[in-house]
Structure formats: C-alpha cells, structure tokens
Design a protein around this motif. Sequence first.
Motif, PDB file in Angstrom:
ATOM      1  N   LYS A 141     -15.446 -12.404 -10.610  1.00  9.23           N
ATOM      2  CA  LYS A 141     -14.433 -12.437 -11.664  1.00  9.23           C
ATOM      3  C   LYS A 141     -13.904 -11.042 -12.002  1.00  9.23           C
ATOM      4  CE  LYS A 141     -15.614 -16.816 -13.837  1.00  9.23           C
ATOM      5  NZ  LYS A 141     -15.917 -17.527 -15.102  1.00  9.23           N
ATOM      6  N   GLU A 142     -14.705 -10.022 -11.722  1.00 12.11           N
ATOM      7  CA  GLU A 142     -14.257  -8.642 -11.954  1.00 12.11           C
ATOM      8  C   GLU A 142     -13.715  -7.988 -10.692  1.00 12.11           C
ATOM      9  OE1 GLU A 142     -17.560  -9.571 -12.918  1.00 12.11           O
ATOM     10  OE2 GLU A 142     -16.654 -10.228 -14.815  1.00 12.11           O
ATOM     11  N   TRP A 143     -14.217  -8.412  -9.541  1.00 11.47           N
ATOM     12  CA  TRP A 143     -13.861  -7.772  -8.275  1.00 11.47           C
ATOM     13  C   TRP A 143     -13.188  -8.798  -7.371  1.00 11.47           C
ATOM     14  CZ3 TRP A 143     -14.346  -2.591  -7.335  1.00 11.47           C
ATOM     15  CH2 TRP A 143     -15.051  -1.863  -8.292  1.00 11.47           C
ATOM     16  N   ASN A 144     -11.860  -8.853  -7.431  1.00  9.58           N
ATOM     17  CA  ASN A 144     -11.111  -9.800  -6.606  1.00  9.58           C
ATOM     18  C   ASN A 144      -9.698  -9.285  -6.379  1.00  9.58           C
ATOM     19  OD1 ASN A 144      -9.223 -11.034  -8.700  1.00  9.58           O
ATOM     20  ND2 ASN A 144     -11.215 -11.427  -9.652  1.00  9.58           N
ATOM     21  N   VAL A 145      -9.007  -9.910  -5.452  1.00 11.57           N
ATOM     22  CA  VAL A 145      -7.644  -9.493  -5.106  1.00 11.57           C
ATOM     23  C   VAL A 145      -6.712  -9.669  -6.288  1.00 11.57           C
ATOM     24  CG1 VAL A 145      -5.658  -9.997  -3.626  1.00 11.57           C
ATOM     25  CG2 VAL A 145      -7.971  -9.965  -2.641  1.00 11.57           C
ATOM     26  N   GLU A 146      -6.805 -10.793  -6.983  1.00 11.18           N
ATOM     27  CA  GLU A 146      -5.897 -11.082  -8.087  1.00 11.18           C
ATOM     28  C   GLU A 146      -5.942  -9.996  -9.156  1.00 11.18           C
ATOM     29  OE1 GLU A 146      -5.025 -15.073 -10.637  1.00 11.18           O
ATOM     30  OE2 GLU A 146      -7.088 -14.309 -10.733  1.00 11.18           O
ATOM     31  N   VAL A 147      -7.119  -9.564  -9.528  1.00 10.55           N
ATOM     32  CA  VAL A 147      -7.270  -8.549 -10.571  1.00 10.55           C
ATOM     33  C   VAL A 147      -6.718  -7.202 -10.112  1.00 10.55           C
ATOM     34  CG1 VAL A 147      -8.995  -7.156 -11.791  1.00 10.55           C
ATOM     35  CG2 VAL A 147      -9.186  -9.642 -11.778  1.00 10.55           C
ATOM     36  N   GLN A 148      -6.882  -6.881  -8.838  1.00 10.79           N
ATOM     37  CA  GLN A 148      -6.511  -5.553  -8.348  1.00 10.79           C
ATOM     38  C   GLN A 148      -5.065  -5.456  -7.862  1.00 10.79           C
ATOM     39  OE1 GLN A 148      -9.328  -3.550  -5.787  1.00 10.79           O
ATOM     40  NE2 GLN A 148     -11.052  -4.736  -6.575  1.00 10.79           N
ATOM     41  N   GLU A 149      -4.463  -6.592  -7.561  1.00  9.09           N
ATOM     42  CA  GLU A 149      -3.096  -6.602  -7.034  1.00  9.09           C
ATOM     43  C   GLU A 149      -2.134  -5.930  -8.007  1.00  9.09           C
ATOM     44  OE1 GLU A 149      -0.909  -7.448  -3.846  1.00  9.09           O
ATOM     45  OE2 GLU A 149      -2.334  -9.089  -4.103  1.00  9.09           O
ATOM     46  N   GLY A 150      -1.437  -4.893  -7.519  1.00  8.68           N
ATOM     47  CA  GLY A 150      -0.428  -4.232  -8.334  1.00  8.68           C
ATOM     48  C   GLY A 150      -0.975  -3.275  -9.377  1.00  8.68           C
ATOM     49  N   GLN A 151      -2.280  -3.167  -9.517  1.00  2.32           N
ATOM     50  CA  GLN A 151      -2.896  -2.238 -10.467  1.00  2.32           C
ATOM     51  C   GLN A 151      -2.987  -0.866  -9.828  1.00  2.32           C
ATOM     52  OE1 GLN A 151      -3.600  -3.027 -13.727  1.00  2.32           O
ATOM     53  NE2 GLN A 151      -2.507  -4.888 -13.106  1.00  2.32           N
ATOM     54  N   GLU A 152      -2.276   0.081 -10.394  1.00  3.57           N
ATOM     55  CA  GLU A 152      -2.048   1.373  -9.746  1.00  3.57           C
ATOM     56  C   GLU A 152      -3.326   2.054  -9.278  1.00  3.57           C
ATOM     57  OE1 GLU A 152       0.134   5.676 -10.731  1.00  3.57           O
ATOM     58  OE2 GLU A 152      -0.018   4.108 -12.274  1.00  3.57           O
ATOM     59  N   HIS A 153      -4.389   1.967 -10.041  1.00  2.00           N
ATOM     60  CA  HIS A 153      -5.590   2.738  -9.732  1.00  2.00           C
ATOM     61  C   HIS A 153      -6.722   1.868  -9.173  1.00  2.00           C
ATOM     62  CE1 HIS A 153      -3.542   6.044 -11.524  1.00  2.00           C
ATOM     63  NE2 HIS A 153      -3.496   5.479 -12.711  1.00  2.00           N
ATOM     64  N   SER A 154      -6.387   0.696  -8.703  1.00  2.87           N
ATOM     65  CA  SER A 154      -7.412  -0.194  -8.154  1.00  2.87           C
ATOM     66  C   SER A 154      -7.800   0.236  -6.750  1.00  2.87           C
ATOM     67  CB  SER A 154      -6.909  -1.641  -8.132  1.00  2.87           C
ATOM     68  OG  SER A 154      -5.860  -1.787  -7.173  1.00  2.87           O
ATOM     69  N   VAL A 155      -8.932  -0.278  -6.285  1.00  2.83           N
ATOM     70  CA  VAL A 155      -9.385  -0.004  -4.924  1.00  2.83           C
ATOM     71  C   VAL A 155      -8.370  -0.546  -3.915  1.00  2.83           C
ATOM     72  CG1 VAL A 155     -11.220  -0.395  -3.232  1.00  2.83           C
ATOM     73  CG2 VAL A 155     -11.809   0.029  -5.625  1.00  2.83           C
ATOM     74  N   LEU A 156      -7.849  -1.736  -4.177  1.00  2.00           N
ATOM     75  CA  LEU A 156      -6.879  -2.349  -3.263  1.00  2.00           C
ATOM     76  C   LEU A 156      -5.637  -1.478  -3.111  1.00  2.00           C
ATOM     77  CD1 LEU A 156      -5.800  -4.700  -1.547  1.00  2.00           C
ATOM     78  CD2 LEU A 156      -5.089  -5.823  -3.680  1.00  2.00           C
ATOM     79  N   GLU A 157      -5.092  -1.003  -4.216  1.00  2.00           N
ATOM     80  CA  GLU A 157      -3.883  -0.190  -4.126  1.00  2.00           C
ATOM     81  C   GLU A 157      -4.178   1.177  -3.508  1.00  2.00           C
ATOM     82  OE1 GLU A 157      -0.999  -1.405  -4.409  1.00  2.00           O
ATOM     83  OE2 GLU A 157      -1.681  -3.329  -5.193  1.00  2.00           O
ATOM     84  N   PHE A 158      -5.388   1.694  -3.708  1.00  2.00           N
ATOM     85  CA  PHE A 158      -5.781   2.933  -3.032  1.00  2.00           C
ATOM     86  C   PHE A 158      -5.770   2.735  -1.524  1.00  2.00           C
ATOM     87  CE2 PHE A 158      -8.764   6.034  -1.321  1.00  2.00           C
ATOM     88  CZ  PHE A 158      -8.439   7.192  -2.016  1.00  2.00           C
ATOM     89  N   TRP A 159      -6.341   1.613  -1.066  1.00  2.00           N
ATOM     90  CA  TRP A 159      -6.321   1.312   0.369  1.00  2.00           C
ATOM     91  C   TRP A 159      -4.883   1.204   0.885  1.00  2.00           C
ATOM     92  CZ3 TRP A 159      -9.205   1.335   4.583  1.00  2.00           C
ATOM     93  CH2 TRP A 159     -10.601   1.338   4.465  1.00  2.00           C
ATOM     94  N   ARG A 160      -4.024   0.519   0.160  1.00  2.00           N
ATOM     95  CA  ARG A 160      -2.642   0.356   0.607  1.00  2.00           C
ATOM     96  C   ARG A 160      -1.952   1.720   0.757  1.00  2.00           C
ATOM     97  NH1 ARG A 160      -1.099  -4.958  -3.048  1.00  2.00           N
ATOM     98  NH2 ARG A 160      -1.646  -6.511  -1.470  1.00  2.00           N
ATOM     99  N   GLY A 161      -2.127   2.583  -0.241  1.00  2.00           N
ATOM    100  CA  GLY A 161      -1.534   3.895  -0.160  1.00  2.00           C
ATOM    101  C   GLY A 161      -2.115   4.728   0.964  1.00  2.00           C
ATOM    102  N   LEU A 162      -3.409   4.617   1.166  1.00  2.00           N
ATOM    103  CA  LEU A 162      -4.081   5.363   2.227  1.00  2.00           C
ATOM    104  C   LEU A 162      -3.587   4.920   3.601  1.00  2.00           C
ATOM    105  CD1 LEU A 162      -6.288   7.317   3.184  1.00  2.00           C
ATOM    106  CD2 LEU A 162      -7.953   5.477   2.844  1.00  2.00           C
ATOM    107  N   LEU A 163      -3.437   3.610   3.805  1.00  2.00           N
ATOM    108  CA  LEU A 163      -2.972   3.118   5.098  1.00  2.00           C
ATOM    109  C   LEU A 163      -1.510   3.475   5.339  1.00  2.00           C
ATOM    110  CD1 LEU A 163      -4.768  -0.341   5.362  1.00  2.00           C
ATOM    111  CD2 LEU A 163      -5.490   1.894   6.218  1.00  2.00           C
ATOM    112  N   ARG A 164      -0.701   3.501   4.281  1.00  2.00           N
ATOM    113  CA  ARG A 164       0.686   3.971   4.445  1.00  2.00           C
ATOM    114  C   ARG A 164       0.700   5.434   4.886  1.00  2.00           C
ATOM    115  NH1 ARG A 164       1.702   0.992  -0.323  1.00  2.00           N
ATOM    116  NH2 ARG A 164       1.494   2.892  -1.584  1.00  2.00           N
TER     117      ARG A 164
END
Length: 566
Positions: free
Chosen positions: A455-478
């Motif tokens: 409930k705390e660690w999932n795609v939905e929570v992190q999607e579009g959140q500037e400082h989330s792990v998911l968005e860090f990965w997206r920026g890193l891969l770009r």
Amino acid sequence: MAINMDHKWWKEAVIYQIYPYSFRDTTGSGIGDLNGITSKLSYLRDLGVDVIWLSPIYASPMKDMGYDISDYRAVNPDLGTMEDLERLMRTAHEIGLKVVMDLVVNHTSDQHAWFQDSLAGGSKRDWYVWRAPKNGQEPNNWGAIFGGSCWERDERSKEYYLHVFETSQPDLNWDNPDVREAVWDVMNFWLDKGCDGFRMDVINCISKEPGFPDVPVLDSSEKYQYGLKYRFNGPKVLDYLAEMHDRVLQYHPDAFTVGETPGVATADEAIGYVKGGTPLQMIFHFEHMYIDHQPGKTCFHKREWRLTELKDILGKFMLYMQDNDGWDSLYVENHDQPRILARYANDDIHRTAAAKMLALFHATGRGTLFVYQGQEIGMANSKQWTFEELRDVEEINHYNTEKAKRAPGADMSDVLTEIQRIGRDNARMPVSWTTGPNAGFSTATPWIKVNEDYKEWNVEVQEGQEHSVLEFWRGLLRMRKQEPGLVYGRLAMVDWESEDVYAYTRATAEAEHLVVCSFTEKTMQWTCPVEVGTLVLSNYISEKAEGGQVMELQPYACRLYKRSLK
C-alpha cells in the motif's frame, strides 16, 4: 585513451525482465498471464525500456516455476495461448519493443516426451545422461543445486540419470548431435515466430567434467558435495556455442543473446564466451551475487562482506572486458535473487535514498542494463515467511532438509530467517501496481502472497510524483539514452580503497561523467581524488548544482557529475 564507440543496439538497450506468473493477472485466476504483460507494454515503453525478457512461458508441470519444460513449442495454459503470445509480440513490436525469451536447454522436465522415451529405453535413451551404479551407489558424489544427489535411480534399468537441479529436471546429453539438432530446431521455431533473441539458462552447464569424477571431500558430514566446477564450464561448452552460432545465430545477426553462466568467476574465464560479441554478446556472471554466500556452500549460508570486495569483482570485470573486446551485463536483481535493497543497502531506513542510489550505481556501469520487474519502484523482500507461504522448490527443500536434522517440533525460525534474507520467493511476489486489493495484481487470491508493504510501495503511489523511486528511474533511463558516455564511455575506478563510497568515471573524448555512490547509512565526508564537474543528478533534492571535491554525503547518497573535456 582508446574508447570503443562501436554502436550496437544491444549495448544501448534497457532490458526489463518479466516473471509472467507474478506480473499481472487479467483472468482472475490469481496467476499472471500473457495478456497482463500486453496490457502494461506502454508503461514499460514510457519507463524507458527497449526489450522485455520473458521468463519461461512454455508448457511445464511447474516443479521449478517453468524452468522444467515439458514442451518447447507450447504455451503454458496457465499463462494463455499461442495466440496471446503472438499478440504480445506483435503489440510490442508495433510500439518499438523487442521480445527476448528464455532458452532452457541444459535440462527438460521429466514429463517431456523426449525423457519419457529415454526412460522407456527408446530411440532417445542417449538424449539424457545415464550412468551405471558405482559400487552399488550413485555414480559420483555430486550434489544437486536444490539439495541431495545429482543422480536419480531408474528402477527399470537400474541406472541413474543426471539432474544438476531438481529430480524432475533431467540433464540433456549435449554430446549427442541429435540433441543439439533438436535445440537448433527449437531456436529457429521461436525466431521465426518473431522472438528477438534468447536469455540462455545455465548455458555453461551443457558440458560437464569428463569422466564425472568425485568432488574432493571438504566436509565429511555432507554425503553429496556441492562443487560447481565439475558441473559447469566443461571442455566442450564453447564448441557447442560456436556450433549454435554457426547453425542458428549467424543467420539472425540482430538476435540478442545473453548466457547465464554460474561458476564463471573472473573476466578472463568469461571472455571466451563474449569476445567480439560471439558466440554470445554477453553473459550473466554471479560473483557479485555470491558475495554474501559462504564459499562452497548454498546461498543460505551467510557471510559478511566489504565494499572493496564488490569493487574487486565488478570493477575488475568491467575493466578487463573494456580492454579485451568484451561486453558485460549489468544486473543486481532477477527471478533467482532476492531484492537488492537489503543485500547492498537497507530496506528499512533511508529506503527511498538507497533505492535511488542503487539505481544510479546499477545503470551507469559498463554493459547492457537489465532491470527486474518491480525494481523500478524499490520493491523489497517480505519481512517474514511462514513455511505454508513458500512456493520455491529450493527454499522448501532447504527447510525440509534442516527440519530432518532436528528433533520433532524443534524451532525452525532461524531457517525461515535465512529464507527471508536470501530466498527466491522474495523476487517472485506480484508486482505492486496499486493500493487496491492484492496490490492490483489480481482480483483473486494470488498464487503467492503479495508484499506486506504494497500500500505504500506501488506504481500508483509513485506515478508522477517528482521525487519517487519510479520517477528517478525514468529520469535516469532518459539520461542514459541521451548521454552516449554512460553506455560507451571508458570506465575508470575512483578510490578503490574506500569501504563506504563506490565511485567511477565514464569518459568519452567530449565529456566525463563521475558517479559517486555511498553504501553507508551514516552521513560522512569524502574527498574525491579527481576533478568533479557539474552536478546533474542526485537522490537528495537539497543538493547544490555545483559540487566540490570535498563532499558531505548523506545516508546512501548518490551523485552524477558531468564535465566537458573540450
């Protein structure tokens, strides 16, 4: 400074491993399926993925979660149909993704028609490895990876068949040219279907030590000795792979190849597999995954390790490959390894910072990048397993073996702690997609439990959140795609001696990137012995745009700097 800028698509690719049973369920069966993968292809493309690698999707009795194949040309009905797979490949190709499949040809399932014929003494008897008893016992003292002997007795013939893994996974006899011909046919079948290449399961196991000698006894209390070297890297393995290239791969020059090679400990052992991109483009070596294992023991025997050991393994491997026309694979997680956070950092405190640090460390080395499902959101191990929750044959066999050594009713919590730390089920829990029931993986009870923290660690929570792990990965891969130096740049290690900081540079003629990763949960000062440049990425938002050589690094800090060389 010689820099090899020989551009290849497979060097630049970001490859995302999918464990189909645990990715996404669209049927309400509690099991992930092929249509679930298809439904998330756009998500993967937007993440920055170029290739999806599917763990086995073939017909299988699932004794080892699909790595026991009963029909190489059929799709496991739990996952869908051949039409579903063809649709997945077609959709992936339409949006620019390639599809790589698992090639599992060291062994088959004991339910495969080939083995059933061999067992009955038919024309395929010699397609598997059979040996007569030795002094009324097994042919030698080799231990199986999943416990016990490597040999299983056939009561009809009184001979033993070899299984390096589970009893239900008999090893194919690669010395038989008919076996090799059958494998080439399987490869061509899938390449003709639209498969873009193969990850080759334990491919260096296809040749064993001639004569099948006993492993020298290291511990007389163990009847079956572990000893990897007798079962892997046999004298004919490179000959067989060269034949694979000559018979199949040379006719598919764009096909992707990576071989899983346990027991290849050093780069000079590895180079024969990959020099110049043939017979394989790269391999998975394991020394950085064995770093917390006691030598000669199973993974459940823990040892402490130092950061300088990790540098010696990965740094020296990459440097050797760089200087000898070889290419490496970059991975820290897969279906056979627990989540990396607890192994290399901490999944309790500073988890977000640690996940981002490990992402930068992982994605900027010299080699092709492999990301395992859920790694992009910082998924962690389960905090606790009960025996009833276990699904992995290796874990279950380990538990039962240890239980048999103890008095009835004895406490087994220490064994479950070992499994929680290193067991494969940790990586096989469903991807946490949402905060909803079953983490959005399925509307039914999943085949294996979901992570307690979903409930705390999932795609939905992190999607579009500037400082989330998911968005860090997206920026890193770009950034990796925009900066050729992060793929092709010459690697140089920085401060080999530090036990807290792993640092290196990646340089082209135009620019140099400096990667700084703190592997400690303490705040520390570190003096960088090389010129720093401009800070372009950090896991702490308060970092300044410019950095000096004396750095104050917060817990699990990571920084990426760039400076012009023009």
